[in-house]
Scaffold this motif. Structure first.
Motif, PDB file in Angstrom:
ATOM      1  N   VAL A  36      -6.422  -7.045   2.524  1.00  0.00           N
ATOM      2  CA  VAL A  36      -5.390  -6.100   2.071  1.00  0.00           C
ATOM      3  C   VAL A  36      -4.855  -5.241   3.210  1.00  0.00           C
ATOM      4  O   VAL A  36      -4.021  -4.360   2.978  1.00  0.00           O
ATOM      5  CB  VAL A  36      -5.911  -5.201   0.922  1.00  0.00           C
ATOM      6  N   LEU A  69      -7.605   0.970  -0.550  1.00  0.00           N
ATOM      7  CA  LEU A  69      -6.517   0.008  -0.427  1.00  0.00           C
ATOM      8  C   LEU A  69      -6.622  -0.981  -1.576  1.00  0.00           C
ATOM      9  O   LEU A  69      -7.711  -1.489  -1.874  1.00  0.00           O
ATOM     10  CB  LEU A  69      -6.576  -0.729   0.917  1.00  0.00           C
ATOM     11  N   ASN A  70      -5.511  -1.250  -2.217  1.00  0.00           N
ATOM     12  CA  ASN A  70      -5.515  -2.069  -3.420  1.00  0.00           C
ATOM     13  C   ASN A  70      -5.217  -3.533  -3.125  1.00  0.00           C
ATOM     14  O   ASN A  70      -4.544  -3.861  -2.139  1.00  0.00           O
ATOM     15  CB  ASN A  70      -4.457  -1.555  -4.411  1.00  0.00           C
ATOM     16  N   LYS A 118      -6.826  -3.543   5.897  1.00  0.00           N
ATOM     17  CA  LYS A 118      -7.609  -2.401   6.389  1.00  0.00           C
ATOM     18  C   LYS A 118      -7.599  -2.331   7.918  1.00  0.00           C
ATOM     19  O   LYS A 118      -7.375  -1.262   8.501  1.00  0.00           O
ATOM     20  CB  LYS A 118      -9.044  -2.493   5.856  1.00  0.00           C
ATOM     21  N   GLY A 159     -11.690  -1.241   0.170  1.00  0.00           N
ATOM     22  CA  GLY A 159     -10.823  -2.182  -0.520  1.00  0.00           C
ATOM     23  C   GLY A 159     -11.282  -3.607  -0.335  1.00  0.00           C
ATOM     24  O   GLY A 159     -12.121  -3.904   0.521  1.00  0.00           O
ATOM     25  N   GLN A 184       0.835  -1.206   0.000  1.00  0.00           N
ATOM     26  CA  GLN A 184       0.000   0.000   0.000  1.00  0.00           C
ATOM     27  C   GLN A 184       0.869   1.255   0.000  1.00  0.00           C
ATOM     28  O   GLN A 184       0.595   2.216   0.711  1.00  0.00           O
ATOM     29  CB  GLN A 184      -0.949  -0.005   1.203  1.00  0.00           C
TER      30      GLN A 184
END
Length: 428
Positions: free
Chosen positions: A54, A151-152, A56, A50, A24
């Protein structure tokens, strides 16, 4: 099994500092927005959007630690308005706490409204996490008071970095002397989800003996074998998620209300988002019932809106009512098939011009060119119908919609045929 071995690998490797977060960098790298905020000792209310796995929750916790704030973690699944108000009231005795709410999109309007005043007055710093688009799922008033950050999913390099870090630093994995020969299968099964990647690595590692002197090699073939045998264990929200919703929709399509209720209950017990279930029923109302009973679409739409307002656990009643109604309704996929045929035909014939009599003619020049000329206004004729061609000449006679053998659609077909017979000649 030792106490440490009983702790899942993702938890054992949970980052202890923001610098340890993998994947991130657009938020936490040098000169990135969250990094700059923390360097300045500032933390506003935030919505993290997201996919699962990932980071969070981890990022929220580490942000609170970085600014030395108390951290309270709540789940939208089991926190009601009363609990929220009690937490907000108690927060007056604390340094402004960071209240983290996982799956905040599952809060109904009244629950989100309960947060609004506390956020606005600065009594709490809210960090919400959602897998759904916050523009649609979060109260606009609350959303306007929060910064939204995406967030990817982790890319291949990030997953590789994560797995390499795991076998090099986790004490249990180090004892197994693991070497990853091939990463492709691990990356594919992970699908950008760090939690999935680590859980699968842990499963594969469990097939090796402890205190191995020789290297234990992880290959694509081994990963596929282990994943296929244990997919529900490491990915409860993955394939099983799709299998359950598939069984649910097929039970509705097959007119079995008992099975539909059972599979719905399984999904709800497993923590499935009731909004997701509502949306699937909305699709089924059109795809599998269609014009055999148009009220099904209206009820499914009302179900979706009601579930958004009511929230769980009461929403289960509304969901159940809708599922039973859809399952016991007459079925037809005629319009579903028709629009698919139309889409396929449109792709092949996109160059065909609109016939002149069907064109819009807002200017005199267009009228002079014949736009709209010879168009017959159906309301000027008996039964509001007149025989007229509506397709390009090249497609005349094309049949896209075939009515199903149910009372409503057959009646509509008969009415159309009768009108064509009564208007077999085009009036001058």
């Amino acid at each position: 099994m030792t106490d440490r071995q009983s702790i899942p690998l993702p938890e054992r490797l949970r980052p202890r500092d923001l610098s340890e977060i993998i994947g991130q960098s657009h938020l936490l790298g040098d000169d990135a927005p969250l990094k700059l905020m923390i360097d300045q000792g500032h933390l506003p209310s935030i919505i993290f959007w997201g996919p699962p796995g990932v980071g969070k929750t981890t990022v929220a916790l580490l942000l609170a630690q970085a600014v030395d704030r108390p951290f309270l973690s709540l789940s939208a699944l089991n926190t009601g308005v009363k609990e929220l108000r009690e937490i907000i009231a108690d927060s007056g005795d604390l340094l402004t706490p960071v209240v983290f709410i996982d799956e905040i999109h599952r809060f109904n309007k009244s629950q989100q409204d309960a947060l609004l005043g506390a956020v606005e007055k600065g009594k709490i710093t809210l960090i919400g996490a959602t897998t759904e688009n916050p523009s649609f799922e979060v109260n606009s008033a609350l959303l306007s008071r929060c910064q939204v950050y995406t967030l990817n999913s982790l890319d291949e390099n990030s997953i590789t970095q994560l797995l390499t870090h795991a076998i090099q630093t986790d004490q249990i994995l180090k004892e197994k002397n693991i070497f990853i020969n091939e990463y492709e299968a691990l990356i594919q099964f992970a699908a950008g989800d760090a939690r999935k990647a680590l859980n699968l690595l842990d499963l594969v590692a469990s097939t090796f003996e402890d205190q191995s002197e020789e290297k234990n090699h992880i290959t694509n073939a081994l990963v596929v074998k282990v994943a296929q045998q244990n997919i529900a264990r490491y990915d409860k929200s993955g394939e099983q998620h799709y299998d359950l919703v598939s069984a649910f929709i097929k039970s509705i399509r097959g007119s079995d209300p008992d099975a539909a209720l059972y599979w719905m209950a399984r999904m709800l017990k497993g923590g499935e988002d009731p909004i997701f279930i509502s949306r699937r029923m909305l699709i089924a109302a059109s795809e599998d019932i269609g014009n055999s009973n148009p009220n099904a679409l209206l009820l499914a739409e009302a179900c979706l809106r009601s579930v958004q307002v009511i929230g769980m656990p009461e929403a289960r009643i509304i969901l159940g009512q809708c599922a039973v109604y859809l399952a016991t309704s007459a079925k037809s996929n005629s319009t579903y098939l028709a629009i698919n045929r139309a889409m396929a035909l449109a792709e092949k014939t996109a160059n065909l011009p609109v016939p002149l009599h069907l064109r819009n003619a807002p200017t005199q020049l267009m009228k002079n060119q014949g736009y709209g000329v010879s168009y017959l206004y159906p309301h000027d004729y008996a039964e509001n119908f007149v025989k007229q061609d509506y397709l390009p000449p090249e497609l005349l006679g094309t049949k896209l919609y075939e009515s199903a053998r149910n009372k409503r659609e057959v009646e509509g077909e008969r009415l159309q045929q009768r009108r064509w017979q009564q208007n077999h000649e085009t009036p001058e």
